[in-house]
Design an enzyme around this catalytic site. Structure first.
Site, PDB file in Angstrom:
ATOM      1  N   LYS A  22       0.846  -1.207   0.000  1.00 23.03           N
ATOM      2  CA  LYS A  22       0.000   0.000   0.000  1.00 23.03           C
ATOM      3  C   LYS A  22       0.874   1.247   0.000  1.00 23.03           C
ATOM      4  CE  LYS A  22      -1.664   1.559   4.061  1.00 23.03           C
ATOM      5  NZ  LYS A  22      -1.387   2.976   4.377  1.00 23.03           N
ATOM      6  N   ASN A  23       1.899   1.257   0.862  1.00 24.82           N
ATOM      7  CA  ASN A  23       2.688   2.481   1.057  1.00 24.82           C
ATOM      8  C   ASN A  23       3.708   2.729  -0.044  1.00 24.82           C
ATOM      9  OD1 ASN A  23       1.153   2.911   3.266  1.00 24.82           O
ATOM     10  ND2 ASN A  23       2.721   2.380   4.773  1.00 24.82           N
ATOM     11  N   CYS A 115      -5.189  12.473  12.559  1.00 24.42           N
ATOM     12  CA  CYS A 115      -5.919  11.199  12.521  1.00 24.42           C
ATOM     13  C   CYS A 115      -5.656  10.545  13.871  1.00 24.42           C
ATOM     14  CB  CYS A 115      -5.443  10.338  11.358  1.00 24.42           C
ATOM     15  SG  CYS A 115      -3.757   9.855  11.551  1.00 24.42           S
ATOM     16  N   ARG A 120      -0.652  15.014  12.220  1.00 15.53           N
ATOM     17  CA  ARG A 120       0.118  14.581  11.043  1.00 15.53           C
ATOM     18  C   ARG A 120       0.587  15.822  10.259  1.00 15.53           C
ATOM     19  NH1 ARG A 120      -1.209   9.256   9.935  1.00 15.53           N
ATOM     20  NH2 ARG A 120       0.662   9.185   8.651  1.00 15.53           N
ATOM     21  N   PRO A 121       1.594  16.550  10.791  1.00 14.08           N
ATOM     22  CA  PRO A 121       2.019  17.786  10.128  1.00 14.08           C
ATOM     23  C   PRO A 121       2.665  17.518   8.764  1.00 14.08           C
ATOM     24  CG  PRO A 121       3.588  17.158  11.798  1.00 14.08           C
ATOM     25  CD  PRO A 121       2.428  16.209  11.946  1.00 14.08           C
ATOM     26  N   LEU A 124       7.597  19.621   6.969  1.00 13.81           N
ATOM     27  CA  LEU A 124       8.851  19.252   6.281  1.00 13.81           C
ATOM     28  C   LEU A 124       8.630  19.171   4.762  1.00 13.81           C
ATOM     29  CD1 LEU A 124      10.024  16.538   8.836  1.00 13.81           C
ATOM     30  CD2 LEU A 124      10.997  18.850   8.535  1.00 13.81           C
ATOM     31  N   ASP A 306       4.500   0.815  12.137  1.00 10.71           N
ATOM     32  CA  ASP A 306       3.296   0.175  11.604  1.00 10.71           C
ATOM     33  C   ASP A 306       3.130  -1.256  12.080  1.00 10.71           C
ATOM     34  OD1 ASP A 306       3.433   1.805   8.335  1.00 10.71           O
ATOM     35  OD2 ASP A 306       2.889   2.507  10.336  1.00 10.71           O
ATOM     36  N   ARG A 398      -8.800  -0.432   4.516  1.00 20.68           N
ATOM     37  CA  ARG A 398      -7.954   0.623   3.940  1.00 20.68           C
ATOM     38  C   ARG A 398      -6.596   0.065   3.552  1.00 20.68           C
ATOM     39  NH1 ARG A 398      -7.264   5.976   7.031  1.00 20.68           N
ATOM     40  NH2 ARG A 398      -5.920   6.098   5.231  1.00 20.68           N
TER      41      ARG A 398
HETATM   42  C1  EPZ Z   1       4.230   6.969   6.226  1.00 20.41           C
HETATM   43  O1  EPZ Z   1       3.443   8.024   6.730  1.00 20.41           O
HETATM   44  C2  EPZ Z   1       3.313   5.760   6.167  1.00 20.41           C
HETATM   45  N1  EPZ Z   1       2.171   6.036   5.285  1.00 20.41           N
HETATM   46  C3  EPZ Z   1       2.796   5.431   7.574  1.00 20.41           C
HETATM   47  O2  EPZ Z   1       2.027   4.231   7.471  1.00 20.41           O
HETATM   48  C4  EPZ Z   1       3.999   5.171   8.473  1.00 20.41           C
HETATM   49  O3  EPZ Z   1       3.540   4.936   9.786  1.00 20.41           O
HETATM   50  C5  EPZ Z   1       4.931   6.389   8.459  1.00 20.41           C
HETATM   51  O4  EPZ Z   1       5.326   6.684   7.106  1.00 20.41           O
HETATM   52  C6  EPZ Z   1       6.189   6.156   9.270  1.00 20.41           C
HETATM   53  O5  EPZ Z   1       6.884   5.059   8.763  1.00 20.41           O
HETATM   54  C7  EPZ Z   1       2.361   5.970   3.947  1.00 20.41           C
HETATM   55  O6  EPZ Z   1       3.445   5.717   3.466  1.00 20.41           O
HETATM   56  C8  EPZ Z   1       1.141   6.206   3.093  1.00 20.41           C
HETATM   57  P1  EPZ Z   1       6.210  10.366   8.284  1.00 20.41           P
HETATM   58  P2  EPZ Z   1       4.038   9.534   6.697  1.00 20.41           P
HETATM   59  O7  EPZ Z   1       6.141  11.640   7.519  1.00 20.41           O
HETATM   60  O8  EPZ Z   1       4.983   9.682   5.582  1.00 20.41           O
HETATM   61  C9  EPZ Z   1       6.523  13.630  11.664  1.00 20.41           C
HETATM   62  C10 EPZ Z   1       0.150   2.850   7.721  1.00 20.41           C
HETATM   63  O9  EPZ Z   1      -0.340   2.334   8.734  1.00 20.41           O
HETATM   64  N2  EPZ Z   1       6.440  14.611  10.580  1.00 20.41           N
HETATM   65  O10 EPZ Z   1       7.330   9.427   7.980  1.00 20.41           O
HETATM   66  O11 EPZ Z   1       2.876  10.445   6.772  1.00 20.41           O
HETATM   67  C11 EPZ Z   1       5.245  12.807  11.830  1.00 20.41           C
HETATM   68  O12 EPZ Z   1       4.297  13.482  12.622  1.00 20.41           O
HETATM   69  C12 EPZ Z   1       0.614   4.290   7.765  1.00 20.41           C
HETATM   70  O13 EPZ Z   1       0.333   2.256   6.629  1.00 20.41           O
HETATM   71  C13 EPZ Z   1       6.659  15.947  10.853  1.00 20.41           C
HETATM   72  O14 EPZ Z   1       6.908  16.325  11.995  1.00 20.41           O
HETATM   73  O15 EPZ Z   1       4.834   9.586   8.069  1.00 20.41           O
HETATM   74  C14 EPZ Z   1       5.771  11.554  12.493  1.00 20.41           C
HETATM   75  O16 EPZ Z   1       5.915  11.795  13.872  1.00 20.41           O
HETATM   76  C15 EPZ Z   1       0.301   4.962   9.088  1.00 20.41           C
HETATM   77  N3  EPZ Z   1       6.596  16.854   9.827  1.00 20.41           N
HETATM   78  C16 EPZ Z   1       7.158  11.364  11.855  1.00 20.41           C
HETATM   79  O17 EPZ Z   1       7.517  12.664  11.339  1.00 20.41           O
HETATM   80  C17 EPZ Z   1       6.331  16.473   8.535  1.00 20.41           C
HETATM   81  O18 EPZ Z   1       6.299  17.339   7.631  1.00 20.41           O
HETATM   82  C18 EPZ Z   1       7.196  10.358  10.718  1.00 20.41           C
HETATM   83  O19 EPZ Z   1       6.138  10.685   9.842  1.00 20.41           O
HETATM   84  C19 EPZ Z   1       6.101  15.103   8.270  1.00 20.41           C
HETATM   85  C20 EPZ Z   1       6.174  14.191   9.305  1.00 20.41           C
END
Ligand code: EPZ
Length: 419
Positions: A22-23, A115, A120-121, A124, A306, A398
């Site tokens: 999915k990801n 969510c 979910r900021p 970055l 995850d 999902r």
């Molecule tokens: C991806 O989400 C995955 N989703 C998530 O899987 C997964 O949990 C996550 O990466 C971490 O591995 C998809 O790929 C569709 P991040 P993503 O940006 O990219 C913070 C599932 O169950 N952050 O890597 O949205 C954020 O809050 C889903 O399949 C900022 O601070 O996650 C988190 O604490 C859930 N600023 C950390 O970084 C930003 O601009 C990692 O988030 C972006 C993120």
């Protein structure tokens, strides 16, 4: 809303095939917006999330065809505004920002809500776009990015919780059509990021360093169509490995990349389970006494966030005191309250869960909340005595392709009830 009923206690055995990731599929589907030519993607999993992404592509003007696991996207003529009514359903929709900015030099997407796994900021993502020369405007619940042109830059995408997966994807998809060289420091190294980079390079992009913390991207004028096989879903694979541990007497998962799940197999071995590897499959079996575990979630190749909820379910029935620390999404414990209703002894202390393993769990009506928490409740139901009823299974749909059917193939007494 459908429910899943599980009658626990049935030992699982046999083998199942893992679906496409999915990801990986979501950002790769978004990347098809970067070219006027058709792209053909194989092993796109049949999930609500991939369905939502296809809806967004069609709303943007792309032609989409799906024949079982193969999706063809033709984004010859597109616009740059992703509609709220579809984007609001899936946070990952944010990953259309990068390709739209790269292709159209502007994009408007509704801001991703928070969510249940916490805020979910996308700060970055926006920092990366600004470094490439884009202006950002947030108004009316939308984020609008636009740039007369994109120019390569040196960007560090490390946040306070480490790298960002979709942030790395988004900035990479904008940078491939920027003028000059972009260096992304602190890039995410997840296999799904590597799969996206592989697809972009097939389209004519020039990306080096995928899988390392440092990506070097030489911008090109335009990209062409490409064909690609989505990698297997390592989180689905991990979920079935835990199913084999919690209730199995020998479960084999096929079509899995060994190193993509090594942190999960390492954890299961540390708990005392037997893991056997073959060419393209892994088998998990009980192997005598099991041991409690201390584990923390980390960016890849560490233990994946995850898989945290699924591990929590397993350790709930592992004798002794286990400790899980969630370093990526500190509030990601929606599953704990429901596991406790099944008899688990879990104490939350900030982002740490202290788990006192219990002899048995008891089936109960429980409510799914987010994708992985829902999977954890199903796993607990496989082990629990009696009947577990998981409601709101749309969360499961999902991200898991036919989870109940695959568990049933392994011998679980599980059924989906149309509510
Ligand atoms: C991806 O989400 C995955 N989703 C998530 O899987 C997964 O949990 C996550 O990466 C971490 O591995 C998809 O790929 C569709 P991040 P993503 O940006 O990219 C913070 C599932 O169950 N952050 O890597 O949205 C954020 O809050 C889903 O399949 C900022 O601070 O996650 C988190 O604490 C859930 N600023 C950390 O970084 C930003 O601009 C990692 O988030 C972006 C993120």
């Amino acid at each position: 809303m459908d429910k899943i009923l599980i009658h626990g206690g049935r030992p699982l055995s046999g083998s199942i095939k893992i679906s496409g990731s999915k990801n990986s599929a979501l950002p790769i589907l978004a990347a098809t917006l970067l070219t006027r030519e058709p792209c053909i993607l194989h092993r796109v999993p049949d999930l609500s999330d991939t369905h939502y992404m296809l809806q967004i592509l069609m709303h943007l003007g792309a032609q989409v065809e799906r024949a079982s696991g193969t999706v063809t996207v033709n984004a010859e003529k597109i616009e740059s505004i992703a509609p709220y009514e579809v984007v609001r359903k899936m946070r990952a929709s944010v990953c259309v920002l990068g390709p739209l900015l790269g292709r159209c030099k502007e994009a408007t997407v509704s801001l991703p809500g928070g969510c249940v796994i916490g805020d979910r900021p996308i700060d970055l993502h926006l920092k990366g776009f600004e470094a490439l020369g884009a202006a950002i405007r947030v108004e009316g619940g939308n984020v609008k990015v636009f740039a007369p042109k994109l120019t390569g830059a040196i960007i560090n995408l490390t946040g306070k919780f480490g790298p960002t997966v979709l942030g790395t994807d988004n900035v990479m998809m904008a940078a491939v059509l920027a003028e000059g060289i972009t260096v992304i420091e602190g890039a995410a190294t997840e296999p799904e990021v590597v799969d996206l980079a592989d697809f972009l390079n097939k389209m004519g992009a020039k990306i080096e360093g995928a899988g390392t913390r440092r990506l070097i991207i030489e911008g090109v004028k335009e990209l062409h169509g490409a064909e690609h096989d989505i990698i297997p879903d390592r989180i689905e694979a991990g979920t079935f490995l835990v199913a084999g541990a919690i209730a199995g007497k020998g479960v084999t998962i096929k079509r899995v990349v060994r190193e993509h799940v090594s942190s999960v197999t390492d954890a299961l071995i540390a708990c005392g389970y037997q893991i056997q590897w073959a060419e393209n499959s892994i088998t998990v079996s009980p192997n005598g006494a099991v041991k409690p575990l201390e584990i923390a979630t980390e960016p890849y190749p560490g233990f994946p966030t995850d898989m945290q909820a699924q591990m929590c379910a397993l350790l709930s029935t592992t004798e002794g005191i286990s400790v899980i620390t969630e370093n990526i999404f500190p509030q990601r414990y929606m599953h704990v309250a429901e596991l406790k209703r099944m008899g688990a002894h879990v104490q939350l202390e900030g982002s740490t869960a202290v788990i006192q393993g219990v002899e048995r769990l008891f089936g109960a009506p429980v409510m799914a909340s987010d994708l992985r928490a829902s999977a954890a409740l199903v796993l607990a139901g496989l082990k629990a005595e009696g009947r577990t009823e998981v409601s709101r299974v749309y969360h499961i749909d999902r991200g898991y392709e036919h989870l109940d059917e695959k568990l049933s193939e392994l011998g679980a007494h599980i059924e989906r009830v149309k509510a």
